[in-house]
Design an enzyme around this catalytic site. Structure first.
Site, mmCIF file in Angstrom:
data_model
loop_
_atom_site.group_PDB
_atom_site.id
_atom_site.type_symbol
_atom_site.label_atom_id
_atom_site.label_comp_id
_atom_site.label_asym_id
_atom_site.label_seq_id
_atom_site.Cartn_x
_atom_site.Cartn_y
_atom_site.Cartn_z
ATOM 1 C CE1 TYR B 14 -7.405 -13.952 69.464
ATOM 2 C CE2 TYR B 14 -9.638 -13.119 69.645
ATOM 3 C CZ TYR B 14 -8.501 -13.658 70.232
ATOM 4 O OH TYR B 14 -8.501 -13.907 71.585
ATOM 5 C CG ASP B 38 -8.521 -14.105 77.329
ATOM 6 O OD1 ASP B 38 -9.503 -13.847 78.035
ATOM 7 O OD2 ASP B 38 -8.619 -14.613 76.193
#
Lengths: 123, 123
Positions: B14, B38
Site C-alpha cells: 500500500y 478515509d
C-alpha cells in the site's frame, strides 16, 4: 460530538490511570454499556463490571503506556499508537494501537486494541 | 487467516503504491466488495470502481506515506501509524492511523483511516 481536545484528554486520562495503577479511573472513562476488545479477535468485555475486572487484571502486570506520536481523531473516534512496558520484565515492550469510539457525553462506548504476538519484544 | 507477515506485506505494498503513484496497485489490494472510509466519519467508498476512483483522486496530491512504528496485527486486522507528506506543499504533514480488515485470501475487505484537522500541520 466531543472535540479533538476532549478526546485527547480522555486518552491522556487513560494513560495516566495506568501510570497510577488505578483501574477504577480507567473504568470511569467508559459508558455503562461499553465494550472493550483487547486485543481484537479475543471477544469483548461488555459493561462496567466486566471492564473494571479486565483492567484490574491487566494492571497486575504493572503495564505503563507511552504515546508514540499524536492522537488521531476522526468522527466519533480517537486512535493512538503507544508502547507498553511491564514492571515484572524490564526488557519487554509491546507495540499497540487503540481506537476509542465516543458518545455525545465524551464517554468511551467501544475500545479496540490492535496488537499480537509479533508486536511483543523481549518477553 | 493471513499471517502477520502477509498483513505487513500488504501494508508495505500500500505504501509502495503511493510512492509510485499507482492507484491501480492500491485498488488491487482490496477484495471486490471492500469498503474504504478515509477519514472515518465521511462515509465509505464501496467496491472496486469507487475505491479506484478514490485513490486516483487522492494520489493527485502527491501523497507519500511513511510508517511511524511497527505494523500491529490482531485477529483479522492490521493497524498502522504513519505520516503523510504532500508534493505540492513541502511543509505539510498529516498524521494518520489506518486499520485494514482482511479476508481469508489476504485481501483487504475494510479500510478505515483515522485523522482530522488537528492532525494536519503546515498546510
Amino acid at each position: 460530538m466531543p472535540s479533538h481536545e476532549q478526546k485527547v484528554a480522555v486518552v491522556q486520562a487513560y494513560i495516566d490511570a495506568f501510570a497510577k495503577g488505578d483501574p477504577a479511573a480507567v473504568a470511569a472513562l467508559f459508558a455503562p454499556g461499553a465494550s472493550v476488545e483487547d486485543p481484537v479477535g479475543t471477544g469483548a468485555h461488555v459493561g462496567h463490571d466486566a471492564i473494571l475486572a479486565f483492567y484490574t487484571e491487566s494492571m497486575k502486570t504493572g503495564a505503563k503506556l507511552k504515546l508514540e506520536g499524536p492522537v488521531r481523531t476522526a468522527g466519533d473516534y480517537a486512535a493512538f499508537a503507544f508502547s507498553v512496558s511491564l514492571a515484572f520484565k524490564d526488557t519487554a515492550r509491546i507495540d499497540v494501537i487503540d481506537t476509542f469510539r465516543f458518545n455525545e457525553d465524551g464517554k468511551v462506548v467501544e475500545m479496540r486494541a490492535y496488537f499480537g504476538p509479533n508486536n511483543m519484544q523481549g518477553m
